[in-house]
Write an enzyme that holds these catalytic residues in place. Sequence first.
Site, PDB file in Angstrom:
ATOM      1  N   ASP A  13      43.299  42.333  46.458  1.00 35.77           N
ATOM      2  CA  ASP A  13      44.314  43.379  46.266  1.00 35.77           C
ATOM      3  C   ASP A  13      45.203  43.578  47.495  1.00 35.77           C
ATOM      4  O   ASP A  13      45.670  44.694  47.767  1.00 35.77           O
ATOM      5  CB  ASP A  13      43.658  44.717  45.864  1.00 35.77           C
ATOM      6  CG  ASP A  13      42.800  44.576  44.625  1.00 35.77           C
ATOM      7  OD1 ASP A  13      43.195  43.803  43.731  1.00 35.77           O
ATOM      8  OD2 ASP A  13      41.744  45.222  44.556  1.00 35.77           O
ATOM      9  N   LYS A  16      48.920  39.843  46.842  1.00 34.28           N
ATOM     10  CA  LYS A  16      49.169  38.409  46.622  1.00 34.28           C
ATOM     11  C   LYS A  16      50.220  38.191  45.535  1.00 34.28           C
ATOM     12  O   LYS A  16      51.059  37.313  45.648  1.00 34.28           O
ATOM     13  CB  LYS A  16      47.861  37.699  46.201  1.00 34.28           C
ATOM     14  CG  LYS A  16      46.784  37.757  47.270  1.00 34.28           C
ATOM     15  CD  LYS A  16      45.486  37.130  46.798  1.00 34.28           C
ATOM     16  CE  LYS A  16      44.792  37.920  45.712  1.00 34.28           C
ATOM     17  NZ  LYS A  16      44.255  39.228  46.145  1.00 34.28           N
ATOM     18  N   GLY A  40      43.795  40.984  39.386  1.00 39.28           N
ATOM     19  CA  GLY A  40      44.837  41.883  38.891  1.00 39.28           C
ATOM     20  C   GLY A  40      45.976  41.809  39.879  1.00 39.28           C
ATOM     21  O   GLY A  40      45.860  42.309  40.994  1.00 39.28           O
ATOM     22  N   HIS A  41      47.031  41.090  39.527  1.00 42.10           N
ATOM     23  CA  HIS A  41      48.139  40.874  40.451  1.00 42.10           C
ATOM     24  C   HIS A  41      49.371  41.627  39.947  1.00 42.10           C
ATOM     25  O   HIS A  41      49.847  41.371  38.842  1.00 42.10           O
ATOM     26  CB  HIS A  41      48.444  39.378  40.580  1.00 42.10           C
ATOM     27  CG  HIS A  41      47.303  38.594  41.161  1.00 42.10           C
ATOM     28  ND1 HIS A  41      47.277  37.231  41.187  1.00 42.10           N
ATOM     29  CD2 HIS A  41      46.155  38.999  41.749  1.00 42.10           C
ATOM     30  CE1 HIS A  41      46.145  36.829  41.762  1.00 42.10           C
ATOM     31  NE2 HIS A  41      45.454  37.885  42.103  1.00 42.10           N
ATOM     32  N   GLN A 223      41.370  37.110  44.223  1.00 39.86           N
ATOM     33  CA  GLN A 223      40.375  37.773  45.094  1.00 39.86           C
ATOM     34  C   GLN A 223      40.747  37.631  46.582  1.00 39.86           C
ATOM     35  O   GLN A 223      41.911  37.669  46.890  1.00 39.86           O
ATOM     36  CB  GLN A 223      38.967  37.237  44.805  1.00 39.86           C
ATOM     37  CG  GLN A 223      38.446  37.599  43.413  1.00 39.86           C
ATOM     38  CD  GLN A 223      39.027  36.757  42.296  1.00 39.86           C
ATOM     39  OE1 GLN A 223      39.011  35.538  42.363  1.00 39.86           O
ATOM     40  NE2 GLN A 223      39.536  37.376  41.260  1.00 39.86           N
TER      41      GLN A 223
END
Length: 428
Positions: A13, A16, A40-41, A223
């Site tokens: 988080d 990225k 989750g991007h 990650q």
Amino acid sequence: MPALVLLGAQWGDEGKGKATDLLGGSVDYVVRYQGGNNAGHTVVVGDQKYALHLLPSGILSPGCTPVIGNGVVVDPAVLLSELSGLNERGVDTSKLLLSGNAHLITPYHTTVDKVTERFLGKRKIGTTGRGIGPTYADKINRVGIRVQDLYDESILEQKVEAALDFKNQILAKLYNRRAIESGKIVEELLTYAEQIKPYVADTTLILNNAIDEGKVVLFEGGQGTLLDVDHGTYPFVTSSNPTAGGACTGAGVGPTKINRVIGILKAYTTRVGAGPFPTELFDKDGEALRTIGGERGVTTGRDRRCGWFDAVIARYATRVNGLTDFFLTKLDVLTGWEQIPVCVAYEIDGKRVEELPYSQSDFHHAKPIYEMLPGWSEDITKAKTFADLPKNAQAYVKALEEMSGAPISAIGVGPGRTETIEINSFLS
Ligand code: GDP
Ligand code: IMO
Ligand code: MG
């Protein structure tokens, strides 16, 4: 022309998605090489916000070919729903390439993930519950199902049966669950086969050819370094290798082909799920970072644990990834503090330690040693160049750079594409 790896330098988080999207307009391929829809991007383009879980963030840049490499674990239902969600918003996803060697997350993997966590009780990892660990476990145990298996029904049946034989024993006898019927799983998987087929390709060959032809290829990690199964805070990690070497195995590209490795580094630290976190704050500063930084998980909606910047971790990320650059994100979130503590080393059993201890027991009781840096109160979200930043913000960035061991080549001052200060080009 370069092949670049872009990865998380902390516990995920870091921003990225935004960094990948920023470069997406100038690169030919963006490749996910590990993880799955545990990621989750977030990407903000103008007034539009996108949350991507499985698809590479490059999918939002029209000229760019998004690739899901062999090292990724793919939930086909999630893949199709993420694609249709983007199509409904007018995003063309037709260029997507999916490795035939990528492993599939099936409903039994998600079930096993959830029941295992429940069984662990207070020792649980706090996984995202997406079946990631069990799918990688099957891959290593050689009972995994790959994308290419969808196109040979008899092989698919045999493989699912073999995988479930053992799993059903565990589900029924250990977890007191109903056994899962292999026929139903095969039936469900076959409903995805034709829809996914147009994307399936020999991605390793395509990517190596692209690099040889001078195309720009960006490998996007999910990650972060401290969640790496080999180099992270094991066992509180994910089940893949987000570190730079993972890009080679997870995409089938040799290390000699990679020119740059960029670590995405938040100006403070966050973590989701269980595990050690030396600079974690439990006071109003932690709450303020969470609120101002919007630190809530994109995948599970859990509040992120928040703490000050940890230079020991940044140095470690430089070492295990061979970082050539950092992209410092969320500097704007720190605006308003009179003084900002930065962890420069740990105290472990009364001794000062400058490097991340390799012993888990030592790391669990490492106490941060802080240095206080002067803060700033001016709004920095409109800054376009390093010189636009207030003197104290400049000094904060320079101090982090010195402690972390690689140049800071870009700085995020807001979530939008344009809210970035570019110092050195990543593409030269
Ligand atoms: P990822 O998993 O590394 O892609 O990061 P996430 O998307 O899970 O979390 C990063 C969050 O920070 C997202 O909400 C981004 O929109 C946001 N973000 C990224 N860069 C910046 C920045 O420089 N400033 C601010 N304020 N927000 C940012
Ligand atoms: P992005 O790509 C933050 C964490 C989970 C849990 C551990 C194992 O958005 O940075 P898993 O479901 O992977 O087996 O869970 O890893 N985790 C993440 N934390 N960001 C992520 O992805 C994460 N993906 C997994 O919270 O602690
Ligand atoms: Mg995220």
